[in-house]
Scaffold this active site. Sequence first.
Site, PDB file in Angstrom:
ATOM      1  N   ASP A  16      73.934  16.456 -23.395  1.00 46.05           N
ATOM      2  CA  ASP A  16      75.281  16.597 -22.823  1.00 46.05           C
ATOM      3  C   ASP A  16      76.332  16.895 -23.888  1.00 46.05           C
ATOM      4  OD1 ASP A  16      73.984  15.704 -20.450  1.00 46.05           O
ATOM      5  OD2 ASP A  16      74.396  13.628 -21.009  1.00 46.05           O
TER       6      ASP A  16
ATOM      7  N   GLU B 106      76.964  19.048 -11.259  1.00 45.91           N
ATOM      8  CA  GLU B 106      77.497  17.979 -12.105  1.00 45.91           C
ATOM      9  C   GLU B 106      78.037  18.615 -13.371  1.00 45.91           C
ATOM     10  OE1 GLU B 106      74.401  15.377 -13.455  1.00 45.91           O
ATOM     11  OE2 GLU B 106      73.031  17.016 -13.887  1.00 45.91           O
TER      12      GLU B 106
END
Length: 662
Positions: free
Chosen positions: A32, A216
């Site tokens: 991420d 997301e």
Amino acid sequence: MKKQVFILLAALAIATGSKSQNPIIRDQFTADPTARVFNGKVYLYPSHDILPPEGQRKDWFCMEDYHVFSSENLTDWTDHGMIVTQNKVPWVRENSYSMWAPDCIERNGKYYFFFPSSPKDGRGFGIGVAIADRPEGPFVPEPEPIKGISGIDPCVLQASDGNTYIFWGAGRCAKLKPNMKELADDTPKEKVKWGEREFEMYGVNCLKDLPNRQAEGPFAFEYNGNYYLTYPYVREKTEVIGYAMSKNPMGPYEYKGIIMAEHPNGCWTNHHSIVNYKGQWYFFYHSNAFSPRDDKRRSVQIEKLYFNPDGTIQEIKETMRGVGINKATERIEIDRYSSASSDVTTQLIDTINTFRSYEATLPNKGSWIIYKDVDMSCITDGYLVVGAKASDNTEFCIREKTAKGKVIARIKMTVKSEMTRPGMPTPFRRDQSNQWLTLTSQLDYTPNGVTDLCITCEGDGAVSIDWLQFKNRPKYFTTVDKNAAPSQPDAQGFIRRWKLMEPQAVDVRSNIVFTDSWLREKFADELAKLPKQKAKWYTLDSENYNMKLFRFAEKYGKQTYGSFYWCETIIDCAEELQNFRLAAGSNGASMWWLDGDEVLLLEGDRRMVEDDGTSRRLILKPGRHVLRGAVINGPGLADMCVRFIDEKGMPVTNYKITVNSK
């Protein structure tokens, strides 16, 4: 004339630093990634995957803290350590292991780190803020999460309209107050249904009516008058990175397509950020290269990103090479190549300790790999070190640019013959597996500037390559121009400027032959041949009190063992020097003449020690004098040191040194 190639083997060093190629962080799992540019550097704020501790699901994501990394060249990354950890955030549920994708921005000299986690009330996810004075911290978490936000994966956009927007979850967006810790008072709400439940959510849904299955991780940025909302979503079975464009930060957005397709190896997730650094756009993302059987433990990678003339984004293919220009002195993971012949394969070196990274196997004669963008300008007097695995009698080359390019270094795996060569030290140690070797080779050629490296298999056996690194030899001496100003002895009286003739090979198997009579006969023969010698002379200033003759031989590709050296310098005296002695040391035997007269002989199996021998008392009249030495060694590394000392053993320094006899 081809330079000597020699091979030294040592224990394999495991790559534990954060260096170079994809993946860019090589000693821990990172995912991420949010990249930001602060103070002329790229700062990387990823999440931190770990192996699940006892009591946690073994098949799920597990994250307990955050690290921050920085780089100026995108190949050499510094880990600044942990900046936030779950059990030191007041509002986070203890041992929840849910510190997912973060972000960080700078505003008015403060750095705001946004991160999600499970709150103590146990409902969903909250997003908190930690504040620091520097991009690497220390960060101090706020006592409460941002009110009104329930979700994960924050991204903060400081837009050109003067407002700051926070995106989270599946594309929701709202304005932040200037304090960066609260939603704006005019933040809209809307009713949302989740199954049979209906509840209010703050902000607007920027992904409404766009492809958004299991969406997301939104990342928003602005470029050339357009706002871009990029995000992962599931197109078929695993995530892709798609994007949409708008003229307004809060939409409506128009879907434009894919930036990166599904991972080729089936890794379920992807998550990314996009940043402009020094005029080039870069795409940061993650894959599971270091955990191919476990897609919940991931690693950050980088690729270059390009726009089309209409502002749309060109699709990106993930690579092993990644980005950045490697300095040749970096340890280059050459197995993460740019291109290769069709028969080349890559595989993890160790399936347990995966951070040992990969190896590339060149199975056949003619196999090759190319690694792009290596800056060779830092190599001034270099040699090559390679981590490789191969059978005896295998040969491979490092060439410039292509498989037919100029040879930089050639390595022949003739282990048995090297081990029995007379005069060689015992040079061979292997790693515990008895497979991986560290090979050291002189360079046949050093390219200029930034170039591509090509490794070619040129023997009958396969070779596996892990890494390579170019190193500069320590600076033992500098070349002196013939018109250089005279020098002086150093503070201890040692003469550092010498004119050296390139060494001549001699058949000496043992230094025990260096008796007085043998040396006098040998030196007399060499002295008689000196006027007819066509060997090259070099004028050098030593960086040390002793002249390392074996380094001199090594630098110019000459034999370092079983060698004979002529050494000469000129002494200029402004006044008479009385009652002094010549003091010398040498590794191997040596003889010294002053103005043609023998003044000192060091016989036997010597080890270089300062003032190992001293001459009778000497006198030098004002004017010019020639000091000459002959050094011979067998299976040893030759060097020598010379100075003048007075009757009390103190250095004599009141003279000048030159090598120009005119």
